[in-house]
Design an enzyme around this catalytic site. Structure first.
Site, PDB file in Angstrom:
ATOM      1  N   LYS A 163       0.821  -1.212   0.000  1.00 33.94           N
ATOM      2  CA  LYS A 163       0.000   0.000   0.000  1.00 33.94           C
ATOM      3  C   LYS A 163       0.864   1.276   0.000  1.00 33.94           C
ATOM      4  O   LYS A 163       2.077   1.220   0.287  1.00 33.94           O
ATOM      5  CB  LYS A 163      -0.927  -0.028   1.227  1.00 33.94           C
ATOM      6  CG  LYS A 163      -1.960  -1.159   1.180  1.00 33.94           C
ATOM      7  CD  LYS A 163      -2.939  -1.064   2.357  1.00 33.94           C
ATOM      8  CE  LYS A 163      -3.990  -2.157   2.301  1.00 33.94           C
ATOM      9  NZ  LYS A 163      -4.980  -2.031   3.407  1.00 33.94           N
ATOM     10  N   TYR A 190     -12.506  -2.027  -4.023  1.00 34.90           N
ATOM     11  CA  TYR A 190     -13.022  -2.255  -2.665  1.00 34.90           C
ATOM     12  C   TYR A 190     -14.551  -2.224  -2.621  1.00 34.90           C
ATOM     13  O   TYR A 190     -15.122  -1.974  -1.545  1.00 34.90           O
ATOM     14  CB  TYR A 190     -12.473  -1.195  -1.713  1.00 34.90           C
ATOM     15  CG  TYR A 190     -11.076  -1.490  -1.179  1.00 34.90           C
ATOM     16  CD1 TYR A 190     -10.808  -2.645  -0.438  1.00 34.90           C
ATOM     17  CD2 TYR A 190     -10.024  -0.602  -1.388  1.00 34.90           C
ATOM     18  CE1 TYR A 190      -9.546  -2.912   0.058  1.00 34.90           C
ATOM     19  CE2 TYR A 190      -8.744  -0.851  -0.881  1.00 34.90           C
ATOM     20  CZ  TYR A 190      -8.515  -2.010  -0.164  1.00 34.90           C
ATOM     21  OH  TYR A 190      -7.268  -2.273   0.339  1.00 34.90           O
ATOM     22  N   ASN A 217      -1.991   0.230   6.793  1.00 33.02           N
ATOM     23  CA  ASN A 217      -1.475  -1.027   7.324  1.00 33.02           C
ATOM     24  C   ASN A 217      -0.630  -1.822   6.327  1.00 33.02           C
ATOM     25  O   ASN A 217      -0.575  -3.046   6.380  1.00 33.02           O
ATOM     26  CB  ASN A 217      -2.616  -1.870   7.914  1.00 33.02           C
ATOM     27  CG  ASN A 217      -3.680  -2.193   6.894  1.00 33.02           C
ATOM     28  OD1 ASN A 217      -3.553  -1.838   5.737  1.00 33.02           O
ATOM     29  ND2 ASN A 217      -4.720  -2.896   7.320  1.00 33.02           N
ATOM     30  N   HIS A 266      -2.160  -5.446   1.489  1.00 27.63           N
ATOM     31  CA  HIS A 266      -3.491  -6.023   1.261  1.00 27.63           C
ATOM     32  C   HIS A 266      -3.330  -7.483   0.866  1.00 27.63           C
ATOM     33  O   HIS A 266      -2.334  -7.842   0.236  1.00 27.63           O
ATOM     34  CB  HIS A 266      -4.200  -5.276   0.115  1.00 27.63           C
ATOM     35  CG  HIS A 266      -5.401  -6.021  -0.399  1.00 27.63           C
ATOM     36  ND1 HIS A 266      -6.629  -5.922   0.200  1.00 27.63           N
ATOM     37  CD2 HIS A 266      -5.534  -6.927  -1.414  1.00 27.63           C
ATOM     38  CE1 HIS A 266      -7.489  -6.719  -0.435  1.00 27.63           C
ATOM     39  NE2 HIS A 266      -6.844  -7.330  -1.420  1.00 27.63           N
ATOM     40  N   GLU A 278      -9.671 -10.068  -7.746  1.00 28.65           N
ATOM     41  CA  GLU A 278      -8.631  -9.058  -7.515  1.00 28.65           C
ATOM     42  C   GLU A 278      -7.448  -9.242  -8.463  1.00 28.65           C
ATOM     43  O   GLU A 278      -6.891  -8.262  -8.973  1.00 28.65           O
ATOM     44  CB  GLU A 278      -8.196  -9.110  -6.051  1.00 28.65           C
ATOM     45  CG  GLU A 278      -9.328  -8.657  -5.125  1.00 28.65           C
ATOM     46  CD  GLU A 278      -8.999  -8.748  -3.645  1.00 28.65           C
ATOM     47  OE1 GLU A 278      -7.888  -9.222  -3.285  1.00 28.65           O
ATOM     48  OE2 GLU A 278      -9.849  -8.348  -2.839  1.00 28.65           O
TER      49      GLU A 278
END
Ligand code: GDP
Length: 139
Positions: free
Chosen positions: A11, A51, A114, A117, A128
């Site tokens: 990310k 998402y 965080n 993913h 995805e």
């Protein structure tokens, strides 16, 4: 257990803090093969499409803005039991709960920022992977 594929993202927070190399080393150290990799930036709209399952969650807008705030690294990973093993290597969503030795314990700074993913099931992995890679781009 058959060889399985999963989809991962490094990310924007982790790219910004120069953690890409360390995360790739952890991925190889855990026995994954990297079969696809691309550094890119996505728009808010592209993040919303990715998402879409989270559209009703209170943090959706914030998450999509974060994911389009800078470069990311999209990864296709392959190994036995790849989906569960990658989620284990990532660690808990909230880094405060992440176990020692996980990527999020080491590199995440908050529940949203965080670091990584990972797909959570076979059907989401398929969606995805195809969102970011054409079949011919995977090795
Ligand atoms: P994951 O599968 O561990 O990535 O977690 P989820 O699927 O539940 O959430 C997707 C992503 O949304 C997470 O990785 C975080 O970046 C973000 N997120 C999850 N929960 C929260 C939250 O409570 N607040 C905020 N701001 N972001 C969250």
């Amino acid at each position: 257990m058959n060889i399985q594929r999963t989809f991962a993202i490094i990310k924007p927070d982790a790219v910004k803090k120069n953690a890409v190399g360390d995360i790739l080393t952890m991925i190889h150290g855990a026995g994954f093969r990297i079969i696809g990799m691309r550094m890119l930036e996505i728009s808010v709209e592209q993040a919303e499409g990715f998402y879409a399952v989270h559209a009703e969650r209170p943090f959706f807008n914030s998450l999509c803005e974060f994911m389009s705030s800078g470069p990311i690294v999209a990864l296709a990973l392959e190994k036995e039991n790849a989906i569960a093993d990658w989620r284990k290597l990532m660690g808990a969503t909230n880094p405060a709960n992440a176990e020692a030795g996980t990527i999020r314990k080491k590199h995440a700074s908050s529940i949203e920022h965080n670091a990584v993913h990972g797909s959570d099931a076979e059907d989401t992995a398929k969606f995805e992977l195809s969102y970011f890679f054409a079949g011919y781009e995977l090795f």
